[in-house]
Design a protein around this motif. Structure first.
Motif, PDB file in Angstrom:
ATOM      1  N   VAL A 113       0.909  -1.448  -0.166  1.00  0.00           N
ATOM      2  CA  VAL A 113      -0.064   0.147   0.131  1.00  0.00           C
ATOM      3  C   VAL A 113       0.828   1.204  -0.006  1.00  0.00           C
ATOM      4  O   VAL A 113       0.586   2.076  -0.625  1.00  0.00           O
ATOM      5  CB  VAL A 113      -0.980  -0.059   1.088  1.00  0.00           C
ATOM      6  CG1 VAL A 113      -1.553   1.159   1.487  1.00  0.00           C
ATOM      7  CG2 VAL A 113      -1.818  -1.051   1.134  1.00  0.00           C
ATOM      8  N   LEU A 114       2.040   1.415   0.875  1.00  0.00           N
ATOM      9  CA  LEU A 114       2.955   2.497   0.791  1.00  0.00           C
ATOM     10  C   LEU A 114       3.743   2.678  -0.443  1.00  0.00           C
ATOM     11  O   LEU A 114       3.607   3.613  -0.895  1.00  0.00           O
ATOM     12  CB  LEU A 114       3.972   2.275   2.022  1.00  0.00           C
ATOM     13  CG  LEU A 114       3.403   2.578   3.577  1.00  0.00           C
ATOM     14  CD1 LEU A 114       4.258   2.206   4.564  1.00  0.00           C
ATOM     15  CD2 LEU A 114       2.738   4.146   3.844  1.00  0.00           C
ATOM     16  N   VAL A 115       3.887   1.673  -0.896  1.00  0.00           N
ATOM     17  CA  VAL A 115       4.632   1.431  -2.370  1.00  0.00           C
ATOM     18  C   VAL A 115       3.764   2.147  -3.290  1.00  0.00           C
ATOM     19  O   VAL A 115       3.962   3.178  -4.284  1.00  0.00           O
ATOM     20  CB  VAL A 115       5.213   0.249  -2.961  1.00  0.00           C
ATOM     21  CG1 VAL A 115       5.425   0.329  -4.180  1.00  0.00           C
ATOM     22  CG2 VAL A 115       6.528   0.104  -2.086  1.00  0.00           C
ATOM     23  N   GLU A 116       2.555   1.758  -3.412  1.00  0.00           N
ATOM     24  CA  GLU A 116       1.467   2.412  -4.174  1.00  0.00           C
ATOM     25  C   GLU A 116       1.241   3.773  -3.965  1.00  0.00           C
ATOM     26  O   GLU A 116       1.022   4.625  -5.014  1.00  0.00           O
ATOM     27  CB  GLU A 116       0.088   1.666  -4.290  1.00  0.00           C
ATOM     28  CG  GLU A 116       0.402   0.141  -4.853  1.00  0.00           C
ATOM     29  CD  GLU A 116      -1.017  -0.666  -4.785  1.00  0.00           C
ATOM     30  OE1 GLU A 116      -1.840  -0.157  -4.407  1.00  0.00           O
ATOM     31  OE2 GLU A 116      -0.790  -1.782  -5.120  1.00  0.00           O
ATOM     32  N   GLU A 117       1.122   4.038  -2.940  1.00  0.00           N
ATOM     33  CA  GLU A 117       0.546   5.481  -2.311  1.00  0.00           C
ATOM     34  C   GLU A 117       1.465   6.781  -2.961  1.00  0.00           C
ATOM     35  O   GLU A 117       1.555   7.659  -3.085  1.00  0.00           O
ATOM     36  CB  GLU A 117      -0.011   5.609  -1.048  1.00  0.00           C
ATOM     37  CG  GLU A 117      -1.115   4.901  -0.789  1.00  0.00           C
ATOM     38  CD  GLU A 117      -1.925   5.120   0.812  1.00  0.00           C
ATOM     39  OE1 GLU A 117      -0.958   5.652   1.511  1.00  0.00           O
ATOM     40  OE2 GLU A 117      -2.941   4.921   1.001  1.00  0.00           O
TER      41      GLU A 117
END
Length: 137
Positions: A113-117
């Motif tokens: 999720v952090l990588v995508e955000e």
């Protein structure tokens, strides 16, 4: 006068014989009459003694049986306790493994999720920043 013969048959000194009269030993003549009663009393006593001995043996046997049953019960309870403790330990160990797997899965989810955000790329600097960020969380 059988008691006279019995009286004469009792060994004692002359002075003692003078002090003891035949009448004092008249009961010796009655001894033969009570002999049968004494025999039955003796047999009754022997029977009672044998009965007491039998009851004592039965009580001892019952006590041994009770002790054996208590020992078996104690061993069975100890075995059940060991089984219970081993089940608890294995259950707890399995819970910890499951929890660790869920935490790893959640960490992977957070990382994704952090990588995508953040639209971060997979270079080493961004990977280190991502690890630092996850550690803070």
């Amino acid at each position: 006068m059988d008691h006279v013969i019995l009286f004469e048959g009792i060994p004692m000194s002359k002075s003692m014989r003078g002090m003891c009269k035949e009448e004092d030993y008249a009961f010796l003549g009655e001894k033969g009459k009570h002999h049968k009663e004494t025999d039955t009393l003796g047999e009754d006593w022997k029977e009672e003694k044998m009965e007491r001995e039998r009851r004592r043996r039965e009580r001892a046997q019952q006590e041994q049986e009770r002790i054996r049953e208590l020992e078996e019960s104690r061993k069975e309870k100890e075995q059940q306790w060991r089984h219970h403790v081993s089940e608890l330990a294995s259950t707890q160990e399995q819970r910890l493994r499951d929890r660790l797997a869920r935490i790893h899965h959640f960490r992977d989810f957070q990382r994704k999720v952090l990588v995508e955000e953040m639209s971060l790329q997979t270079d080493s600097e961004s990977s280190q920043a991502l690890d630092q960020l996850l550690t803070r969380i």
